[in-house]
Design a protein around this motif. Sequence first.
Motif, short mmCIF file in Angstrom:
data_model
loop_
_atom_site.label_atom_id
_atom_site.label_comp_id
_atom_site.label_asym_id
_atom_site.label_seq_id
_atom_site.Cartn_x
_atom_site.Cartn_y
_atom_site.Cartn_z
N THR A 139 5.59 0.16 -17.12
CA THR A 139 6.98 -0.66 -16.61
C THR A 139 7.54 0.46 -15.79
OG1 THR A 139 7.00 -1.73 -18.83
CG2 THR A 139 9.19 -1.72 -17.24
N ASN A 140 8.45 -0.36 -14.69
CA ASN A 140 9.06 0.44 -13.79
C ASN A 140 8.20 1.13 -12.83
OD1 ASN A 140 11.49 -0.80 -14.89
ND2 ASN A 140 11.73 1.00 -16.37
N VAL A 141 7.47 0.77 -12.21
CA VAL A 141 6.66 1.20 -11.19
C VAL A 141 7.06 0.91 -9.82
CG1 VAL A 141 4.16 1.36 -10.22
CG2 VAL A 141 4.68 0.91 -12.61
N GLY A 142 7.19 1.97 -9.01
CA GLY A 142 7.62 2.06 -7.84
C GLY A 142 6.38 1.38 -6.80
N PHE A 143 6.59 0.47 -5.86
CA PHE A 143 5.56 0.09 -5.07
C PHE A 143 5.94 -0.32 -3.67
CE2 PHE A 143 3.02 -3.57 -3.73
CZ PHE A 143 1.70 -2.92 -3.55
N THR A 144 5.37 -0.01 -2.56
CA THR A 144 5.58 -0.32 -1.31
C THR A 144 4.21 -1.11 -0.86
OG1 THR A 144 6.98 1.40 -0.75
CG2 THR A 144 6.06 0.28 0.96
N PRO A 145 4.22 -2.47 -0.37
CA PRO A 145 2.86 -2.87 -0.10
C PRO A 145 2.38 -2.36 1.07
CG PRO A 145 4.90 -4.54 -0.29
CD PRO A 145 5.34 -3.08 -0.15
N ASN A 146 1.05 -2.58 1.30
CA ASN A 146 0.42 -1.91 2.45
C ASN A 146 0.87 -3.13 3.80
OD1 ASN A 146 -2.05 -2.07 4.50
ND2 ASN A 146 -3.02 -3.53 3.40
N GLY A 147 1.18 -2.23 4.75
CA GLY A 147 1.87 -3.14 5.81
C GLY A 147 1.08 -3.40 7.15
N GLN A 148 -0.27 -2.86 7.27
CA GLN A 148 -0.92 -3.23 8.42
C GLN A 148 -2.41 -3.09 8.16
OE1 GLN A 148 -0.88 0.21 11.33
NE2 GLN A 148 -0.14 1.52 9.50
N ARG A 149 -2.98 -2.43 7.21
CA ARG A 149 -4.64 -2.34 7.03
C ARG A 149 -5.27 -3.62 6.49
NH1 ARG A 149 -4.80 1.79 10.26
NH2 ARG A 149 -3.43 3.63 9.70
N PRO A 150 -6.59 -3.88 6.69
CA PRO A 150 -7.17 -4.96 6.23
C PRO A 150 -7.52 -4.87 4.75
CG PRO A 150 -8.66 -3.59 7.12
CD PRO A 150 -7.19 -2.92 7.50
N LEU A 151 -7.72 -6.09 4.14
CA LEU A 151 -8.18 -6.12 2.65
C LEU A 151 -9.82 -5.82 2.82
CD1 LEU A 151 -7.99 -7.03 -0.20
CD2 LEU A 151 -8.93 -9.37 0.72
N ARG A 152 -10.42 -4.81 2.10
CA ARG A 152 -11.68 -4.60 2.21
C ARG A 152 -12.25 -4.79 0.84
NH1 ARG A 152 -12.56 0.84 5.31
NH2 ARG A 152 -12.30 -0.86 6.89
N ILE A 153 -13.47 -5.65 0.78
CA ILE A 153 -14.19 -5.93 -0.48
C ILE A 153 -15.39 -5.15 -0.45
CG2 ILE A 153 -15.12 -7.42 -1.64
CD1 ILE A 153 -13.51 -9.70 -0.37
N GLY A 154 -15.39 -4.14 -1.22
CA GLY A 154 -16.71 -3.45 -1.61
C GLY A 154 -16.71 -1.90 -0.91
N ALA A 155 -15.41 -1.52 -0.53
CA ALA A 155 -15.45 -0.25 -0.27
C ALA A 155 -14.03 0.18 -0.10
CB ALA A 155 -16.03 0.12 1.17
N GLY A 156 -13.65 1.58 0.16
CA GLY A 156 -12.25 1.98 0.40
C GLY A 156 -11.77 2.44 1.83
N SER A 157 -10.80 3.19 1.73
CA SER A 157 -10.38 3.90 3.11
C SER A 157 -9.96 2.89 4.19
CB SER A 157 -11.36 5.01 3.40
OG SER A 157 -11.38 5.95 2.33
N THR A 158 -9.22 2.01 3.85
CA THR A 158 -8.89 0.99 5.12
C THR A 158 -8.42 1.70 6.24
OG1 THR A 158 -6.88 0.40 3.89
CG2 THR A 158 -8.86 -0.86 3.62
N GLU A 159 -7.96 2.80 6.19
CA GLU A 159 -7.26 3.26 7.44
C GLU A 159 -8.41 3.85 8.43
OE1 GLU A 159 -7.53 6.64 4.29
OE2 GLU A 159 -6.98 4.52 4.45
#
Length: 289
Positions: A139-159
């Motif tokens: 509970t009470n988690v701070g969060f800021t959405p991704n503002g520009q990078r794509p959704l990536r399925i099957g891998a990471g490091s969308t920058e």
Amino acid sequence: QSGKSTGTGRSVYFNVATGDFNKADVPWDESQNNTNFSFALWARCMRTNGAYRAALTARDDGPPRGYILYASQTNKWEFWTGSGTGGWHVLGGPAVATNTWVHLAGTLGTYITNGAGTNLVTNLIKRLYVDGALAASVTNVGFTPNGQRPLRIGAGSTESTPGSLPFPGFLDDVQLYGYPLEATNIQALYNSGLGGVVSTGAVGHYRLDEHFAPLSRTSGFQQAMAALSGETWQASIHLAHPSINPLMNTNLVQVDLLYLNSTGGVLSTFSAPQFDTASPRDQYIRYAA
């Protein structure tokens, strides 16, 4: 490849090769990057190699924003979120069972809960579900959405365009929602892999199906969102050319794009056969249209 069941259709195998791997990117969309959201998918991890393996990524870094679903270095399922400051918040789940289908879902959002007496308390709650059951929450988690990078399925490091931390295995029926699903919704999604119905109101639904015909093979990455006027879309795939029967003569690659309306009717098509007697062998080549 076969999916979890006939209820989810077929699946896509995300192969991890030395120096290369395949992944699927979806252009950034505001509806898929909210403070309140849910994701759900089926996964079948084939390796426990002591590295992070990203099944789903919608993040930016420096500072951390958005979220990631990992099979972690310690072989646990983990749901990561970024607050926009500091480091990543990690919500850990159970161990990854190799070569076994599992349903994973994460939710983050504001719930109204009954407090003492008649008071109401608003909390930002983060939850991880495994096979339809709650595995962990905070509970009470701070969060800021991704503002520009794509959704990536099957891998990471969308920058980065190449990405990293590939997922070695099968993924199926990825769903995104712009609100936190309730436990009953998650259970329904889990049951859908066993032949039930899919929850409604998704802002993204990627079936990751593959279908076969006698003389051709079409691999489906389905974008279940409306295309807007002026948008530019690109479809691409990495193919590993075999050491025998390279692309020559009648052994060609056929890239087909079909533009469909909301009922599945074909509006237009684009086809591009490609072949070359000098095609390299035992290498991945990217085809795009």
